[in-house]
Design a protein around this motif. Structure first.
Motif, PDB file in Angstrom:
ATOM      1  N   ARG A  83      18.251 -15.817 -31.803  1.00 25.80           N
ATOM      2  CA  ARG A  83      19.481 -16.579 -32.019  1.00 25.80           C
ATOM      3  C   ARG A  83      20.688 -15.656 -32.025  1.00 25.80           C
ATOM      4  O   ARG A  83      21.740 -15.970 -31.471  1.00 25.80           O
ATOM      5  N   GLU A 112      23.812 -15.739 -29.518  1.00 27.77           N
ATOM      6  CA  GLU A 112      25.216 -15.832 -29.942  1.00 27.77           C
ATOM      7  C   GLU A 112      26.069 -14.785 -29.227  1.00 27.77           C
ATOM      8  O   GLU A 112      27.167 -15.078 -28.732  1.00 27.77           O
ATOM      9  N   CYS A 124      29.105 -15.708 -26.571  1.00 24.74           N
ATOM     10  CA  CYS A 124      30.487 -15.255 -26.767  1.00 24.74           C
ATOM     11  C   CYS A 124      30.936 -14.323 -25.650  1.00 24.74           C
ATOM     12  O   CYS A 124      32.111 -14.338 -25.250  1.00 24.74           O
ATOM     13  N   ASP A 166      32.459 -17.469 -34.360  1.00 29.76           N
ATOM     14  CA  ASP A 166      31.138 -17.840 -34.876  1.00 29.76           C
ATOM     15  C   ASP A 166      30.428 -18.923 -34.067  1.00 29.76           C
ATOM     16  O   ASP A 166      30.428 -20.100 -34.423  1.00 29.76           O
ATOM     17  N   GLY A 226      27.263 -18.890 -33.903  1.00 31.98           N
ATOM     18  CA  GLY A 226      25.920 -18.599 -34.399  1.00 31.98           C
ATOM     19  C   GLY A 226      24.967 -19.773 -34.336  1.00 31.98           C
ATOM     20  O   GLY A 226      23.760 -19.586 -34.189  1.00 31.98           O
TER      21      GLY A 226
END
Length: 507
Positions: free
Chosen positions: A58, A62, A66, A169, A171
């Motif tokens: 994960r 992320e 990004c 974020d 995430g």
């Protein structure tokens, strides 16, 4: 107890300087990119308590998300590197952002209408990029953020473009792939989650639009649109499903906004996804009349325009008599040097005027190209390579909406007296002239443009000259030039996005 990470250098490049923050997913440090002359960056580590394969995957996802999105939108935090340290703890490197969280801004007082419109537009532009998707195996797959809230929005000051909102974020962001299973469990922040998100249903962009609606309501009124009886999953589930938001005037009597804008926010907060704006482009279109009416777009353009070097006449130049010879007059008298080839090239030069030495960039273009750049925005940036040979890459971009960008760049050797002199002139004057010469008629200067330099870049130039003076002499100027050229290729899309973002509105 002192943080043992402070001072560490990761992969011989990133030196950790300070702890910026920490949360459930890990820690974020401020750092310096020593290969780029100490350029500030931020480094995020995955928490040691989460070092299982699922969380590693994960975390890497992320970073990848990004990195891909940040290359396409200046309103999404940009990730530039990913790695694993000597203890097998994964980290990624992102741009260092200094600013104020939207949550802190809202806590102080509701936003003015122009500020609300500007920030909301930036957030929508970032979400638009995410919802358009990232490339996987040659196809685009949309990204749903799933955690849009004020604490994940940072309002920062860009040296060239003023105030910019950035989405942070990713995430728990979800990639919507045709053959992937959607999660059937809740992930998100209770107060900002859509009804369908609370149910663990399959999500699309409209879920982020609901969260955006909660945030828009909060930005305008300073209050939440919904209030749960208890701060539990069950309490917020009932609020999002059955509670209706109150009109703005009932929660804050001082709020004065057009009814049509309030209706837009309420539509974003619809319980049924089908009743909301279906895309953030729809939200942007709905905001456009208010943007024009309340001049937030004009105000932003004016601020950016002045930074991009639409430099006004100073008091000193106003007070000059008509007979006074200005620096621009001197520039216009210049002729293309006999020792330079007739071709589309550029080079730096210092010319003497009655006010002292002037930093200039001489450029040869075709007549039609010069005509295209008579009216244009001007952007500049400086990159520094301290090793193996201290070198500055001086970047200038001439941009207009119709003809796009014209890239001009030159290298300054900071071990040579000419390079040091030019860097000092740029830093001391805070501006320079671009002298444009026509290939068809190189004997006279066709046009002179003034370009301003941000104060932060002026300070950097001074620091780089000081560093270069104490660094050892080398014969590797060419190697540093090659390194900086690669860095330019990396940041070119970012610069272009900044310039295009001034003009891009959905049609």
């Amino acid at each position: 107890m002192a943080d043992p990470n402070i001072g560490r250098v990761l992969i011989n490049r990133y030196q950790l300087v300070e702890l910026l923050g920490q949360g459930a997913m890990g820690r974020v440090y401020g750092a310096r990119d020593v290969l780029l002359g100490g350029v500030p960056v931020a480094v995020k580590f995955l928490a040691q308590t989460l070092l299982n394969q699922k969380m590693r995957d994960r975390f890497e996802r992320e970073a990848t998300t990004c990195a891909l999105l940040g290359q396409r939108s200046i309103h999404i935090v940009r990730v530039s590197d990913y790695g694993v340290d000597e203890d097998e703890i994964p980290f990624y490197v992102m741009e260092y952002l200094k600013g104020q969280g939207l949550s802190e801004m809202i806590m102080q007082k509701p936003l003015t209408l122009p500020k609300f419109l500007g920030i909301t537009r930036h957030i929508c532009l970032g979400l638009q990029t995410a919802h358009q998707g990232i490339p996987i195996d040659g196809k685009l797959y949309p990204i749903v953020h799933r955690d849009i809230k004020p604490s994940n929005i940072l309002i920062c000051q860009d040296d060239s473009f003023g105030e910019i909102a950035k989405i942070l974020d990713f995430g728990i962001a979800k990639t919507l792939q045709e053959d992937s299973d959607q999660t059937n469990c809740f992930m998100g922040t209770l107060a900002y989650s859509s009804p369908e998100q609370m149910e663990g249903k399959e999500l699309d962009a409209r879920s982020d639009i609901y969260s955006l609606g909660v945030m828009m309501y909060q930005m305008v009124t300073g209050k939440m649109p919904l209030n749960a009886e208890t701060h539990t999953f069950g309490g917020w589930y009932r609020a999002h499903h059955y509670q209706a938001p109150h009109p703005f005037s009932e929660v804050n009597a001082s709020v004065r906004v057009p009814k049509a804008l309030e209706n837009l926010v309420m539509r974003c907060l619809s319980k049924e996804p089908g009743n909301r704006p279906q895309t953030v482009v729809d939200v942007l279109r709905s905001l456009e009349p208010f943007d024009q009416r309340f001049n937030s777009g004009l105000e932003l353009s004016q601020r950016i325009g002045s930074t991009l070097a639409k430099v006004g006449i100073s008091k000193e130049s106003k007070q000059k008599t008509p007979a006074a010879v200005t620096p621009d007059d001197v520039c216009k008298l210049a002729a293309w040097p006999a020792n330079k080839p007739i071709g589309e090239i550029s080079f730096p030069n210092a010319i003497r005027t009655s006010q002292g030495l002037l930093a200039t960039l001489w450029v040869m273009l075709t007549d039609p190209e010069i005509q295209k750049r008579q009216q244009c925005s001007r952007y500049n940036q400086f990159l520094f390579a301290p090793a193996p040979h201290p070198t500055v890459l001086w970047i200038t971009v001439l941009f207009n909406q119709q003809h796009g960008p014209r890239w001009l760049y030159s290298y300054l050797d900071l071990k040579a007296s000419q390079g040091q002199q030019m860097a000092r002139l740029l830093s001391e004057n805070g501006q320079y002239r671009v002298l444009m010469f026509s290939k068809e008629n190189p004997k006279e200067c066709s046009n002179v443009l003034t370009v301003s330099i941000a104060a932060a870049q002026c300070r950097q130039l001074q620091e780089w000259v000081s560093m270069a003076q104490v660094s050892p002499q080398t014969n590797q100027f060419g190697l540093s030039k090659s390194f900086l050229k690669k860095e330019l290729d990396v940041i070119k899309p970012q610069i272009l996005m900044k310039l295009e973002d001034l003009y891009d509105m959905p049609t």
